[in-house]
Design an enzyme around this catalytic site. Structure first.
Site, PDB file in Angstrom:
ATOM      1  N   TYR A   1      31.582  53.588  31.096  1.00 16.79           N
ATOM      2  CA  TYR A   1      30.437  53.225  31.936  1.00 16.79           C
ATOM      3  C   TYR A   1      29.773  54.457  32.527  1.00 16.79           C
ATOM      4  O   TYR A   1      30.450  55.424  32.907  1.00 16.79           O
ATOM      5  CB  TYR A   1      30.893  52.328  33.084  1.00 16.79           C
ATOM      6  CG  TYR A   1      31.207  50.908  32.671  1.00 16.79           C
ATOM      7  CD1 TYR A   1      30.224  50.078  32.109  1.00 16.79           C
ATOM      8  CD2 TYR A   1      32.479  50.388  32.844  1.00 16.79           C
ATOM      9  CE1 TYR A   1      30.518  48.781  31.739  1.00 16.79           C
ATOM     10  CE2 TYR A   1      32.778  49.080  32.473  1.00 16.79           C
ATOM     11  CZ  TYR A   1      31.792  48.291  31.925  1.00 16.79           C
ATOM     12  OH  TYR A   1      32.084  47.000  31.557  1.00 16.79           O
TER      13      TYR A   1
ATOM     14  N   LYS B   1      59.358  44.070  52.233  1.00 17.22           N
ATOM     15  CA  LYS B   1      58.049  43.441  52.469  1.00 17.22           C
ATOM     16  C   LYS B   1      57.134  43.649  51.263  1.00 17.22           C
ATOM     17  O   LYS B   1      57.392  44.526  50.424  1.00 17.22           O
ATOM     18  CB  LYS B   1      57.420  44.050  53.730  1.00 17.22           C
ATOM     19  CG  LYS B   1      57.101  45.528  53.618  1.00 17.22           C
ATOM     20  CD  LYS B   1      56.703  46.120  54.975  1.00 17.22           C
ATOM     21  CE  LYS B   1      56.408  47.605  54.874  1.00 17.22           C
ATOM     22  NZ  LYS B   1      56.182  48.211  56.211  1.00 17.22           N
TER      23      LYS B   1
END
Ligand SMILES: *Cc1c(COP(=O)(O)O)cnc(C)c1O
Length: 345
Positions: free
Chosen positions: A242, A34
């Site tokens: 940042y 999956k």
């Protein structure tokens, strides 16, 4: 176009893990492919697993099954864990997919669509999907498998494991002649009394766990690498990235690496994350940006163009996952389509 990031998938290691799981369980192994084989590429993984002898797979969604059927041809049996959802029955039938029926309405829908081979999921305590034992239907034509799923397989000491196993054994006995499938990756290492007729592993095939730490029998399969884009000297007191997420306490050499959260490097991976760079593990520093992250490369002989490893053969995926506050499953399935997959073996 060459890419500065890549996910290398070692299909020989996948095959070795498959055989290790066969040895651990002593029964047939039906791989779970999956979510595009947990992000590694379901067609490539399933094709190799077929070469190793696999003839039964599990996917989650009907669409995953349809894609896999087109790629693999008519031979393998493909079960769809979602079951018979909405109006997918005609598509399931057209692609010869077998739904794992989870409740009475799914069973009714499958019957109304003309029925056909299918599985039943029994909920033995997880309360996620499946018929409660007392609601399990009478045996019926076309039923080929009964399965259930462990809630705590990653914890061998959990007493719930044996409780679920015993409930499953009792319910499965009502369906003689069907394949009984119980154990996922964690369950495959709990002992032969958890194996029943067919194991159903995912993460261990792909090199993770099963218990949040690498099992010695399981080899790494996926290696996530990225190139250094720039190396710079950062004086003491200056910051990196940042929000001044890292401030250099002393002069530092910082490598800016071409892998960010848009590639699947979770922001939660800083500040505890480490990468393999210049032959050793070094910490990520500052915030992870969309396209890049920064690594402390002080005193390392590294340059732009050199490759670093975020996880894989040198940095075990379970360690990387732990640093990011998550599990190997999420690290793998977070790697985005921007990262090309390369296959070896
Ligand atoms: C995902 C899944 C598996 C595989 O689990 P792993 O822990 O990756 O081995 C098996 N069975 C069901 C029902 C699943 O949803």
């Amino acid at each position: 176009m060459p890419s500065p990031t890549r996910l290398t998938v070692d299909l020989n290691a996948l095959a070795a893990n498959f055989h290790a799981l066969e040895a651990a369980t002593g029964v047939q192994v039906h791989p779970v492919v999956k979510a595009d084989s947990y992000g590694l590429g379901a067609v490539a993984c399933a094709t190799r697993l077929m070469a190793e002898g696999v003839r039964t797979f599990f996917v989650a969604r009907a669409a995953e099954g349809v894609g896999l059927r087109a790629a693999l041809g008519p031979e393998p049996v493909i079960y769809v864990l979602d079951g018979c959802v909405g109006d997918t029955a005609p598509a399931l039938k057209a692609a010869d997919l077998r739904p794992v029926l989870n409740h009475g309405a799914q069973l009714a829908t499958w019957r109304a669509a003309g029925s056909g081979p299918c599985a039943l999921q029994i909920d033995t305590g997880m309360n996620r999907l499946g018929f409660r034992p007392e609601e399990a239907p009478e045996p019926f034509d076309g039923l080929t498998m009964v399965l259930s799923h462990l809630a705590c397989a990653d914890d061998p000491s959990a007493e719930m494991n044996a409780r679920q196993r015993d409930v499953f054994a009792a319910v499965a006995a009502r369906y003689p002649g069907t394949i009984r499938s119980f154990a996922n990756s964690g369950g495959d290492f709990l002992g032969r009394d958890y194996a029943f007729d067919a194991a159903r592993p995912g993460i261990c095939l792909y090199g993770g766990g099963p218990e949040g730490r690498p099992d010695p029998r399981i080899r790494p399969v996926a290696t996530f690498c990225a190139d250094i884009l720039q190396v710079r000297d950062v004086p003491a007191g200056e910051s990196v990235g940042y929000s001044r997420g890292f401030v250099a306490d002393a002069p530092r050499r910082i490598a800016t690496v071409a892998a960010g959260y848009a590639d699947g490097v979770l922001r939660s991976y800083s500040p505890r994350g480490q990468v393999w760079i210049g032959g050793m593990l070094r910490p990520l520093v500052g915030r992870i940006s969309m396209d890049v992250c920064a690594v402390d490369a002080t005193d390392l002989d590294v340059a732009a163009g050199d490759s670093v490893e975020l996880f894989g053969t040198h940095r075990p995926i379970d360690d990387a996952a732990q640093a990011a506050g998550t599990i190997a499953y999420e690290l793998l399935t977070s790697i985005t389509a921007r990262v090309p997959r390369h296959y070896i073996g």
